[in-house]
Enzyme design. Structure first.
Site, PDB file in Angstrom:
ATOM      1  N   TYR A   1      36.064  32.095  36.202  1.00 24.22           N
ATOM      2  CA  TYR A   1      36.606  33.410  36.583  1.00 24.22           C
ATOM      3  C   TYR A   1      37.082  33.391  38.037  1.00 24.22           C
ATOM      4  O   TYR A   1      38.216  33.787  38.335  1.00 24.22           O
ATOM      5  CB  TYR A   1      35.547  34.519  36.394  1.00 24.22           C
ATOM      6  CG  TYR A   1      35.801  35.666  37.329  1.00 24.22           C
ATOM      7  CD1 TYR A   1      36.894  36.512  37.150  1.00 24.22           C
ATOM      8  CD2 TYR A   1      35.001  35.874  38.471  1.00 24.22           C
ATOM      9  CE1 TYR A   1      37.178  37.531  38.048  1.00 24.22           C
ATOM     10  CE2 TYR A   1      35.271  36.886  39.366  1.00 24.22           C
ATOM     11  CZ  TYR A   1      36.366  37.712  39.148  1.00 24.22           C
ATOM     12  OH  TYR A   1      36.650  38.701  40.053  1.00 24.22           O
ATOM     13  N   HIS A   2      36.218  32.929  38.952  1.00 24.37           N
ATOM     14  CA  HIS A   2      36.613  32.923  40.369  1.00 24.37           C
ATOM     15  C   HIS A   2      37.838  32.019  40.580  1.00 24.37           C
ATOM     16  O   HIS A   2      38.690  32.288  41.422  1.00 24.37           O
ATOM     17  CB  HIS A   2      35.441  32.485  41.255  1.00 24.37           C
ATOM     18  CG  HIS A   2      34.347  33.520  41.379  1.00 24.37           C
ATOM     19  ND1 HIS A   2      33.193  33.485  40.634  1.00 24.37           N
ATOM     20  CD2 HIS A   2      34.252  34.631  42.152  1.00 24.37           C
ATOM     21  CE1 HIS A   2      32.423  34.525  40.947  1.00 24.37           C
ATOM     22  NE2 HIS A   2      33.045  35.240  41.866  1.00 24.37           N
ATOM     23  N   SER A  37      33.109  29.622  39.653  1.00 25.24           N
ATOM     24  CA  SER A  37      33.161  29.789  38.194  1.00 25.24           C
ATOM     25  C   SER A  37      34.629  29.764  37.777  1.00 25.24           C
ATOM     26  O   SER A  37      35.523  29.882  38.629  1.00 25.24           O
ATOM     27  CB  SER A  37      32.555  31.137  37.772  1.00 25.24           C
ATOM     28  OG  SER A  37      33.432  32.203  38.151  1.00 25.24           O
ATOM     29  N   LYS A  85      41.132  33.712  40.345  1.00 29.28           N
ATOM     30  CA  LYS A  85      41.545  34.496  41.518  1.00 29.28           C
ATOM     31  C   LYS A  85      42.147  33.582  42.594  1.00 29.28           C
ATOM     32  O   LYS A  85      42.981  33.999  43.380  1.00 29.28           O
ATOM     33  CB  LYS A  85      40.345  35.266  42.083  1.00 29.28           C
ATOM     34  CG  LYS A  85      39.737  36.254  41.098  1.00 29.28           C
ATOM     35  CD  LYS A  85      40.615  37.476  40.903  1.00 29.28           C
ATOM     36  CE  LYS A  85      39.972  38.455  39.961  1.00 29.28           C
ATOM     37  NZ  LYS A  85      40.679  39.715  39.800  1.00 29.28           N
ATOM     38  N   THR A 100      38.746  38.622  44.843  1.00 33.77           N
ATOM     39  CA  THR A 100      37.294  38.529  45.016  1.00 33.77           C
ATOM     40  C   THR A 100      36.931  37.762  46.286  1.00 33.77           C
ATOM     41  O   THR A 100      37.650  36.838  46.693  1.00 33.77           O
ATOM     42  CB  THR A 100      36.659  37.816  43.801  1.00 33.77           C
ATOM     43  OG1 THR A 100      35.262  37.629  44.041  1.00 33.77           O
ATOM     44  CG2 THR A 100      37.261  36.447  43.527  1.00 33.77           C
TER      45      THR A 100
HETATM   46  P1  NAD Z   1      36.413  45.663  33.949  1.00 35.15           P
HETATM   47  O1  NAD Z   1      36.295  44.529  32.979  1.00 35.15           O
HETATM   48  O2  NAD Z   1      35.479  46.809  33.818  1.00 35.15           O
HETATM   49  O3  NAD Z   1      37.914  46.251  33.902  1.00 35.15           O
HETATM   50  C1  NAD Z   1      39.040  45.451  33.713  1.00 35.15           C
HETATM   51  C2  NAD Z   1      39.983  46.214  32.782  1.00 35.15           C
HETATM   52  O4  NAD Z   1      41.162  45.443  32.576  1.00 35.15           O
HETATM   53  C3  NAD Z   1      39.372  46.471  31.410  1.00 35.15           C
HETATM   54  O5  NAD Z   1      39.498  47.834  31.066  1.00 35.15           O
HETATM   55  C4  NAD Z   1      40.168  45.568  30.477  1.00 35.15           C
HETATM   56  O6  NAD Z   1      40.287  46.117  29.176  1.00 35.15           O
HETATM   57  C5  NAD Z   1      41.506  45.461  31.209  1.00 35.15           C
HETATM   58  N1  NAD Z   1      42.249  44.217  30.927  1.00 35.15           N
HETATM   59  C6  NAD Z   1      41.798  42.937  31.021  1.00 35.15           C
HETATM   60  N2  NAD Z   1      42.776  42.087  30.648  1.00 35.15           N
HETATM   61  C7  NAD Z   1      43.874  42.843  30.354  1.00 35.15           C
HETATM   62  C8  NAD Z   1      45.183  42.534  29.894  1.00 35.15           C
HETATM   63  N3  NAD Z   1      45.558  41.284  29.628  1.00 35.15           N
HETATM   64  N4  NAD Z   1      46.049  43.554  29.693  1.00 35.15           N
HETATM   65  C9  NAD Z   1      45.674  44.835  29.915  1.00 35.15           C
HETATM   66  N5  NAD Z   1      44.442  45.187  30.326  1.00 35.15           N
HETATM   67  C10 NAD Z   1      43.544  44.191  30.530  1.00 35.15           C
HETATM   68  O7  NAD Z   1      36.333  45.035  35.418  1.00 35.15           O
HETATM   69  P2  NAD Z   1      36.132  45.782  36.812  1.00 35.15           P
HETATM   70  O8  NAD Z   1      34.739  45.608  37.227  1.00 35.15           O
HETATM   71  O9  NAD Z   1      36.714  47.139  36.743  1.00 35.15           O
HETATM   72  O10 NAD Z   1      37.029  44.863  37.749  1.00 35.15           O
HETATM   73  C11 NAD Z   1      38.391  45.178  37.978  1.00 35.15           C
HETATM   74  C12 NAD Z   1      39.010  44.125  38.891  1.00 35.15           C
HETATM   75  O11 NAD Z   1      38.314  44.105  40.118  1.00 35.15           O
HETATM   76  C13 NAD Z   1      38.914  42.716  38.305  1.00 35.15           C
HETATM   77  O12 NAD Z   1      40.121  42.030  38.500  1.00 35.15           O
HETATM   78  C14 NAD Z   1      37.795  42.084  39.088  1.00 35.15           C
HETATM   79  O13 NAD Z   1      38.016  40.706  39.217  1.00 35.15           O
HETATM   80  C15 NAD Z   1      37.863  42.801  40.414  1.00 35.15           C
HETATM   81  N6  NAD Z   1      36.542  42.856  41.057  1.00 35.15           N
HETATM   82  C16 NAD Z   1      35.494  43.496  40.469  1.00 35.15           C
HETATM   83  C17 NAD Z   1      34.253  43.522  41.098  1.00 35.15           C
HETATM   84  C18 NAD Z   1      33.030  44.187  40.488  1.00 35.15           C
HETATM   85  O14 NAD Z   1      31.939  44.091  41.089  1.00 35.15           O
HETATM   86  N7  NAD Z   1      33.141  44.857  39.372  1.00 35.15           N
HETATM   87  C19 NAD Z   1      34.098  42.892  42.341  1.00 35.15           C
HETATM   88  C20 NAD Z   1      35.187  42.234  42.916  1.00 35.15           C
HETATM   89  C21 NAD Z   1      36.400  42.231  42.256  1.00 35.15           C
HETATM   90  N1  USQ Z   2      21.957  37.290  40.225  1.00 31.63           N
HETATM   91  C1  USQ Z   2      20.579  37.343  40.139  1.00 31.63           C
HETATM   92  N2  USQ Z   2      20.029  38.057  39.130  1.00 31.63           N
HETATM   93  C2  USQ Z   2      20.782  38.740  38.215  1.00 31.63           C
HETATM   94  C3  USQ Z   2      22.190  38.711  38.329  1.00 31.63           C
HETATM   95  C4  USQ Z   2      22.746  37.968  39.350  1.00 31.63           C
HETATM   96  O1  USQ Z   2      19.858  36.747  40.945  1.00 31.63           O
HETATM   97  O2  USQ Z   2      20.200  39.360  37.321  1.00 31.63           O
HETATM   98  C5  USQ Z   2      22.582  36.521  41.311  1.00 31.63           C
HETATM   99  C6  USQ Z   2      23.593  35.496  40.826  1.00 31.63           C
HETATM  100  O3  USQ Z   2      22.974  34.269  40.478  1.00 31.63           O
HETATM  101  C7  USQ Z   2      24.515  35.414  42.033  1.00 31.63           C
HETATM  102  C8  USQ Z   2      24.486  36.812  42.626  1.00 31.63           C
HETATM  103  O4  USQ Z   2      23.310  37.437  42.103  1.00 31.63           O
HETATM  104  O5  USQ Z   2      23.994  34.540  42.969  1.00 31.63           O
HETATM  105  C9  USQ Z   2      25.692  37.660  42.305  1.00 31.63           C
HETATM  106  O6  USQ Z   2      25.893  37.723  40.907  1.00 31.63           O
HETATM  107  P1  USQ Z   2      26.728  38.923  40.261  1.00 31.63           P
HETATM  108  O7  USQ Z   2      26.714  38.751  38.774  1.00 31.63           O
HETATM  109  O8  USQ Z   2      26.257  40.210  40.801  1.00 31.63           O
HETATM  110  O9  USQ Z   2      28.189  38.699  40.889  1.00 31.63           O
HETATM  111  P2  USQ Z   2      29.328  37.644  40.562  1.00 31.63           P
HETATM  112  O10 USQ Z   2      29.038  36.791  39.408  1.00 31.63           O
HETATM  113  O11 USQ Z   2      29.664  36.956  41.852  1.00 31.63           O
HETATM  114  O12 USQ Z   2      30.571  38.561  40.154  1.00 31.63           O
HETATM  115  C10 USQ Z   2      30.745  39.921  40.567  1.00 31.63           C
HETATM  116  C11 USQ Z   2      31.846  40.522  39.704  1.00 31.63           C
HETATM  117  C12 USQ Z   2      33.145  39.778  39.955  1.00 31.63           C
HETATM  118  C13 USQ Z   2      33.469  39.798  41.446  1.00 31.63           C
HETATM  119  C14 USQ Z   2      32.318  39.247  42.263  1.00 31.63           C
HETATM  120  C15 USQ Z   2      32.531  39.481  43.752  1.00 31.63           C
HETATM  121  O13 USQ Z   2      31.478  40.442  38.313  1.00 31.63           O
HETATM  122  O14 USQ Z   2      34.197  40.400  39.218  1.00 31.63           O
HETATM  123  O15 USQ Z   2      34.624  39.058  41.707  1.00 31.63           O
HETATM  124  O16 USQ Z   2      31.105  39.976  41.937  1.00 31.63           O
HETATM  125  S1  USQ Z   2      31.832  38.197  44.703  1.00 31.63           S
HETATM  126  O17 USQ Z   2      30.440  38.007  44.289  1.00 31.63           O
HETATM  127  O18 USQ Z   2      31.927  38.623  46.089  1.00 31.63           O
HETATM  128  O19 USQ Z   2      32.571  36.991  44.426  1.00 31.63           O
END
Ligand code: NAD
Ligand code: USQ
Length: 407
Positions: free
Chosen positions: A195-196, A193, A199, A145
């Site tokens: 979560y972050h 967070s 990573k 991320t």
């Molecule tokens: P998602 O939650 O939709 O998909 C993740 C998948 O992984 C799910 O299907 C879940 O069941 C599976 N999973 C989780 N833990 C597991 C485990 N222990 N064993 C097997 N399967 C498991 O999330 P996404 O949005 O598809 O994100 C995928 C990846 O990309 C994540 O690592 C996330 O951090 C990264 N990412 C996502 C975004 C975004 O905006 N969605 C942005 C940046 C990075």
């Molecule tokens: N936000 C709002 N209103 C909303 C939702 C979010 O103002 O209804 C704001 C949040 O406070 C934050 C920003 O929008 O400042 C982004 O929030 P987000 O939920 O869209 O993104 P984030 O929590 O950062 O997480 C998402 C994905 C995560 C990925 C990350 C990439 O869920 O898996 O790693 O985006 S990044 O943001 O570049 O770190």
């Protein structure tokens, strides 16, 4: 190539698996379906009616004549099962999406914090240890991320993973030598967070295994993915991708577009001055392919690419969506602890050099996502929209600086 897609039932993993299969790769999805169970825990669901894993895979085979394998396995919990799977499948590439990815979910309670750390760190470490134990020369492509860098204003263009610095040289007794020593380090992390944070921990595991075991690893520092369809998911209704809109898993741009579609005031946190990186889902699958096609060599340091195409300020996005849809926005107290305003400049030079032609935010694409949301609006549960996960018990920290309404 033979490719395992870990987390291939998720929002990014599913369209990536289809794209790789369409390109002729031999793809197998590995997923424990935890994301679907978390929907049950939260009492929410994808806005789009996603099909069961085997049904969507059968639909892919029917539509294209290509087959995708599926194994239900928990990578964090079932290490032996994963080693056996690697030994059977002998992949050339493992794409690792399998982590708990919502920052708000990771901050809900001690239980959610512990689950996110246990799941994500174990999953990543199990993948690395298993590749070594299975004695395979695999290219591991991980989805990380942009959030590892943090969201303070850096005052510089954020590089791709590494920072070159010069440090003053000293003799062992502390006497300055007058020399400046060149060093390269991982860009200082500043996760916002739990979560972050996972990573950030992943990054260090990758650096160790690349050095110690000569594993070939690419870490994609991805921004917020928006959109829902890709060329492949649009081939058949049953291939539809998930669309999260709830306060934990919905991400900002898709949430705003869904809110506009159902007539819910756009939920801008705080002042909306937060600037974030974005990438459209179609470009996400292209980037994963580009990363697979350009692996590091054994013994190279981890390749880190910033996977984003543009940056935007949250309130600018909200205002743009209000303009094109007639929606109204509302500044709500920010449930998170984050900078109220920040600038963000980040390099994405590697993907541009590799030929990525960015799909940037256009009215057409925004409207397409809004239309998808409108189409499935009857499936929406509006009570699930507010973001209820608080970063801190001290409510003064995240208090809004203004509550206003553009209507
Ligand atoms: P998602 O939650 O939709 O998909 C993740 C998948 O992984 C799910 O299907 C879940 O069941 C599976 N999973 C989780 N833990 C597991 C485990 N222990 N064993 C097997 N399967 C498991 O999330 P996404 O949005 O598809 O994100 C995928 C990846 O990309 C994540 O690592 C996330 O951090 C990264 N990412 C996502 C975004 C975004 O905006 N969605 C942005 C940046 C990075
Ligand atoms: N936000 C709002 N209103 C909303 C939702 C979010 O103002 O209804 C704001 C949040 O406070 C934050 C920003 O929008 O400042 C982004 O929030 P987000 O939920 O869209 O993104 P984030 O929590 O950062 O997480 C998402 C994905 C995560 C990925 C990350 C990439 O869920 O898996 O790693 O985006 S990044 O943001 O570049 O770190």
């Amino acid at each position: 190539m033979r490719i395992l897609v870990l987390g291939g039932d998720g929002f990014c993993g599913w369209p990536a698996a289809l794209h790789l299969s369409q390109l002729g790769h031999d793809v197998e999805i590995v997923d424990n379906l935890s994301r679907r169970r978390i929907d049950e825990e939260l009492g929410t669901d994808s806005l789009t009616p996603i099909r069961a894993p085997r049904e969507r895979i059968a639909a892919w085979s029917e539509t294209t004549g290509r087959s995708i394998g599926f194994t239900e396995l928990d990578i964090a919990e079932d290490y032996d099962g994963f080693v056996a799977l690697l030994a059977r499948s002998r992949p050339d590439v493992v794409v690792h999406f399998a982590e708990q990815r919502a920052a708000p979910y990771s901050m809900k309670s001690a239980t959610h914090k512990r689950y996110t750390i246990d799941n994500n760190v174990n999953a990543t470490h199990n993948v690395l240890a298993a590749i070594v134990e299975a004695d395979l020369d695999v290219h591991l492509v991980h989805l990380g991320t942009m959030g590892v860098y943090g969201y303070g204003t850096a005052g510089m263009r954020i590089p791709e993973g590494y920072l070159d610095v010069k440090v003053p040289g000293e003799t062992p007794d502390g006497t300055p030598t007058g020399e400046l020593i060149d060093q390269t380090m991982l860009y200082p992390s500043n996760p916002g967070s739990i979560y972050h944070m996972t990573k950030v921990l992943d990054q260090h595991l990758f650096a160790f295994y690349a050095k110690n075991d000569k594993l070939r690893i690419t870490d994609l520092h991805q921004g917020i993915v928006w959109g829902t369809h890709t060329e492949e998911t649009e081939l058949d209704e049953r291939l539809v991708n998930r669309f999260d809109y709830d306060g934990d898993y919905g991400t900002v741009l898709n949430r705003f577009l869904m809110q506009a579609a159902v007539g819910y005031p756009l939920t801008v946190h705080g002042t909306g001055g937060q600037t974030r990186a974005f990438i459209h889902i179609q470009d996400m699958v292209r980037c994963v392919t580009l990363a697979i096609d350009n692996p590091p060599a054994n013994g190279d340091r981890v390749k880190i690419f910033n996977q984003l195409t543009e940056t935007h300020r949250v309130r600018d996005l909200a205002e743009l969506i209000c303009e094109i849809s007639g929606a109204r926005l509302e500044f709500v107290p920010n449930p998170r602890q984050e900078s109220a305003e920040n600038d963000l400049y980040a390099s994405n030079a590697t993907f541009l050099d590799l030929g990525l032609e960015p799909t940037t935010l256009s009215q057409g694409l925004l409207k397409e996502v809004e239309q998808t949301a409108r189409r499935f609006a009857d499936r929406a549960d509006l009570t699930k929209i507010p973001a209820a996960s608080l970063w801190t018990r001290d409510r003064s920290v995240g208090a809004p600086t203004r509550i206003a309404d553009t209507a």
